[in-house]
Motif scaffolding. Structure first.
Motif, mmCIF file in Angstrom:
data_model
loop_
_atom_site.group_PDB
_atom_site.id
_atom_site.type_symbol
_atom_site.label_atom_id
_atom_site.label_comp_id
_atom_site.label_asym_id
_atom_site.label_seq_id
_atom_site.Cartn_x
_atom_site.Cartn_y
_atom_site.Cartn_z
ATOM 1 N N LYS A 1 17.745 66.819 93.427
ATOM 2 C CA LYS A 1 17.051 65.316 93.865
ATOM 3 C C LYS A 1 18.033 64.440 93.918
ATOM 4 C CE LYS A 1 13.547 62.962 94.499
ATOM 5 N NZ LYS A 1 13.228 62.367 95.709
ATOM 6 N N PHE A 2 17.745 63.590 95.256
ATOM 7 C CA PHE A 2 18.715 62.175 95.522
ATOM 8 C C PHE A 2 17.745 61.132 95.641
ATOM 9 C CE2 PHE A 2 21.657 65.598 96.735
ATOM 10 C CZ PHE A 2 23.003 65.265 96.128
ATOM 11 N N ALA A 3 18.115 60.041 95.338
ATOM 12 C CA ALA A 3 17.367 58.763 95.624
ATOM 13 C C ALA A 3 16.966 58.836 97.025
ATOM 14 C CB ALA A 3 17.996 57.583 95.210
ATOM 15 N N ASP A 4 15.586 58.202 97.493
ATOM 16 C CA ASP A 4 15.265 58.325 98.826
ATOM 17 C C ASP A 4 16.317 57.377 99.769
ATOM 18 O OD1 ASP A 4 12.932 59.904 98.364
ATOM 19 O OD2 ASP A 4 11.697 57.994 98.180
ATOM 20 N N GLY A 5 16.805 57.779 100.859
ATOM 21 C CA GLY A 5 17.673 57.043 101.696
ATOM 22 C C GLY A 5 19.219 57.151 101.249
ATOM 23 N N TYR A 6 19.410 57.596 100.024
ATOM 24 C CA TYR A 6 20.840 57.681 99.859
ATOM 25 C C TYR A 6 21.771 58.601 100.584
ATOM 26 C CZ TYR A 6 25.183 58.952 96.840
ATOM 27 O OH TYR A 6 26.331 59.385 96.629
ATOM 28 N N LEU A 7 21.154 59.931 100.951
ATOM 29 C CA LEU A 7 21.975 60.694 101.569
ATOM 30 C C LEU A 7 22.363 60.406 103.003
ATOM 31 C CD1 LEU A 7 20.594 64.177 100.327
ATOM 32 C CD2 LEU A 7 22.916 63.248 100.070
ATOM 33 N N GLY A 8 21.424 59.681 103.869
ATOM 34 C CA GLY A 8 21.414 59.103 104.871
ATOM 35 C C GLY A 8 22.855 58.134 105.040
ATOM 36 N N CYS A 9 22.591 57.201 104.050
ATOM 37 C CA CYS A 9 23.801 56.226 103.833
ATOM 38 C C CYS A 9 24.966 56.615 103.886
ATOM 39 C CB CYS A 9 23.003 55.252 102.971
ATOM 40 S SG CYS A 9 24.310 54.063 102.820
ATOM 41 N N TYR A 10 24.848 57.584 102.383
ATOM 42 C CA TYR A 10 26.432 57.919 102.106
ATOM 43 C C TYR A 10 27.114 59.140 102.870
ATOM 44 C CZ TYR A 10 29.636 60.852 99.162
ATOM 45 O OH TYR A 10 30.708 61.171 98.750
ATOM 46 N N LEU A 11 26.268 59.762 103.766
ATOM 47 C CA LEU A 11 26.809 60.851 104.672
ATOM 48 C C LEU A 11 27.494 60.176 105.801
ATOM 49 C CD1 LEU A 11 24.506 63.935 104.238
ATOM 50 C CD2 LEU A 11 26.924 63.509 103.023
ATOM 51 N N ASN A 12 26.735 59.101 106.037
ATOM 52 C CA ASN A 12 27.316 58.329 107.343
ATOM 53 C C ASN A 12 28.256 57.295 107.361
ATOM 54 O OD1 ASN A 12 25.785 59.409 109.607
ATOM 55 N ND2 ASN A 12 24.035 59.051 108.569
ATOM 56 N N SER A 13 28.754 57.187 105.842
ATOM 57 C CA SER A 13 29.334 56.004 105.397
ATOM 58 C C SER A 13 30.987 56.099 106.123
ATOM 59 C CB SER A 13 29.603 56.216 104.001
ATOM 60 O OG SER A 13 30.665 55.152 103.329
ATOM 61 N N THR A 14 31.278 55.145 106.559
ATOM 62 C CA THR A 14 32.705 55.113 106.953
ATOM 63 C C THR A 14 33.719 55.231 105.791
ATOM 64 O OG1 THR A 14 32.000 53.505 108.735
ATOM 65 C CG2 THR A 14 34.319 53.449 108.333
ATOM 66 N N LEU A 15 33.164 54.683 104.580
ATOM 67 C CA LEU A 15 34.376 55.056 103.585
ATOM 68 C C LEU A 15 34.623 56.275 103.238
ATOM 69 C CD1 LEU A 15 35.773 53.685 101.200
ATOM 70 C CD2 LEU A 15 33.767 53.671 99.953
ATOM 71 N N GLN A 16 33.717 57.075 103.636
ATOM 72 C CA GLN A 16 33.814 58.684 103.296
ATOM 73 C C GLN A 16 34.978 59.063 104.278
ATOM 74 O OE1 GLN A 16 33.099 60.381 100.494
ATOM 75 N NE2 GLN A 16 32.520 58.498 100.003
ATOM 76 N N LEU A 17 34.959 58.617 105.662
ATOM 77 C CA LEU A 17 35.885 59.127 106.574
ATOM 78 C C LEU A 17 37.194 58.548 106.457
ATOM 79 C CD1 LEU A 17 33.487 58.720 109.655
ATOM 80 C CD2 LEU A 17 34.037 60.647 108.734
ATOM 81 N N LEU A 18 37.219 57.290 106.016
ATOM 82 C CA LEU A 18 38.584 56.858 105.793
ATOM 83 C C LEU A 18 39.159 57.564 104.506
ATOM 84 C CD1 LEU A 18 37.646 53.060 105.870
ATOM 85 C CD2 LEU A 18 39.262 54.190 107.449
ATOM 86 N N LYS A 19 38.332 58.040 103.445
ATOM 87 C CA LYS A 19 38.722 58.578 102.299
ATOM 88 C C LYS A 19 39.522 59.880 102.613
ATOM 89 C CE LYS A 19 37.056 60.307 97.878
ATOM 90 N NZ LYS A 19 35.994 60.684 97.254
ATOM 91 N N HIS A 20 38.932 60.375 103.572
ATOM 92 C CA HIS A 20 39.399 61.846 103.906
ATOM 93 C C HIS A 20 40.196 61.755 105.233
ATOM 94 C CE1 HIS A 20 37.257 63.789 100.709
ATOM 95 N NE2 HIS A 20 36.344 63.040 101.125
ATOM 96 N N ASN A 21 40.741 60.460 105.526
ATOM 97 C CA ASN A 21 41.631 60.332 106.585
ATOM 98 C C ASN A 21 41.212 60.832 107.668
ATOM 99 O OD1 ASN A 21 43.579 59.281 104.985
ATOM 100 N ND2 ASN A 21 44.341 61.064 104.100
ATOM 101 N N LYS A 22 39.992 60.737 108.159
ATOM 102 C CA LYS A 22 39.538 61.400 109.381
ATOM 103 C C LYS A 22 39.194 60.172 110.445
ATOM 104 C CE LYS A 22 38.210 65.131 107.481
ATOM 105 N NZ LYS A 22 39.195 66.332 107.705
ATOM 106 N N ILE A 23 39.539 58.959 110.041
ATOM 107 C CA ILE A 23 39.698 57.967 111.101
ATOM 108 C C ILE A 23 40.572 56.818 110.756
ATOM 109 C CG2 ILE A 23 37.224 58.133 112.067
ATOM 110 C CD1 ILE A 23 36.555 55.699 110.289
ATOM 111 N N ALA A 24 40.967 56.198 111.589
ATOM 112 C CA ALA A 24 42.177 55.159 111.216
ATOM 113 C C ALA A 24 41.588 53.876 110.854
ATOM 114 C CB ALA A 24 43.017 54.853 112.314
#
Length: 152
Positions: A129-152
């Motif tokens: 179980k996740f809080a409503d809306g959490y996954l959509g926000c988290y999985l689209n987060s630019t921060l996650q992409l930056l963290k894993h060096n996927k975007i500049a």
């Protein structure tokens, strides 16, 4: 990958270490369909279909079925081996012509609606179980992409 298990800043009441999980450990894959736009319509039907193009362009990280216009599967089309979506399910777009590939939307407001995941999508159901809306926000987060060096 050697990541910290305890963050530097904590919210009050949270003391446990962070847990790290692979996608396949917290989501169960669902069956989608391969219907083209010509097999969908905007006016009538009993089953609504989330198309990858709409995930990429039309819908945000949170898709409320009661508030958005979602195409219907043409009544003449027969669906088999398909999973109906539930609130909290995630739909990823698995293709795009630019860096939006992998964008996802979290489903909500499905109560009473029959909704399926369409062409070039990958639907998943959380097994925890996740809080409503959490996954959509988290999985689209630019921060996650930056963290894993996927975007500049």
């Amino acid at each position: 990958m050697n990541e910290k298990k305890t963050p530097a800043i904590r919210f009050q009441g949270f003391t446990d270490d962070w847990e790290h999980h692979k996608l396949g450990e917290i989501f169960s894959p669902l069956n989608n369909n391969t219907l083209s736009r010509s097999e969908l319509n905007d006016e009538q039907g009993t089953i609504q279909n989330v198309h990858y193009g709409d995930v990429l362009i039309k819908f945000g990280e949170y898709l409320n079925v009661k508030e958005q216009e979602i195409p219907f599967v043409n009544p003449s089309v027969m669906l088999s081996n398909i999973d109906f979506l539930q609130n909290g399910d995630i739909i990823f777009a698995d293709t795009a012509e630019d860096a939006t590939v992998g964008k996802c939307t979290e489903m909500s407001g499905i109560d009473g609606h029959k909704v399926v995941s369409g062409l070039h999508t990958m639907p998943f159901r959380p097994v925890v179980k996740f809080a409503d809306g959490y996954l959509g926000c988290y999985l689209n987060s630019t921060l996650q992409l930056l963290k894993h060096n996927k975007i500049a």
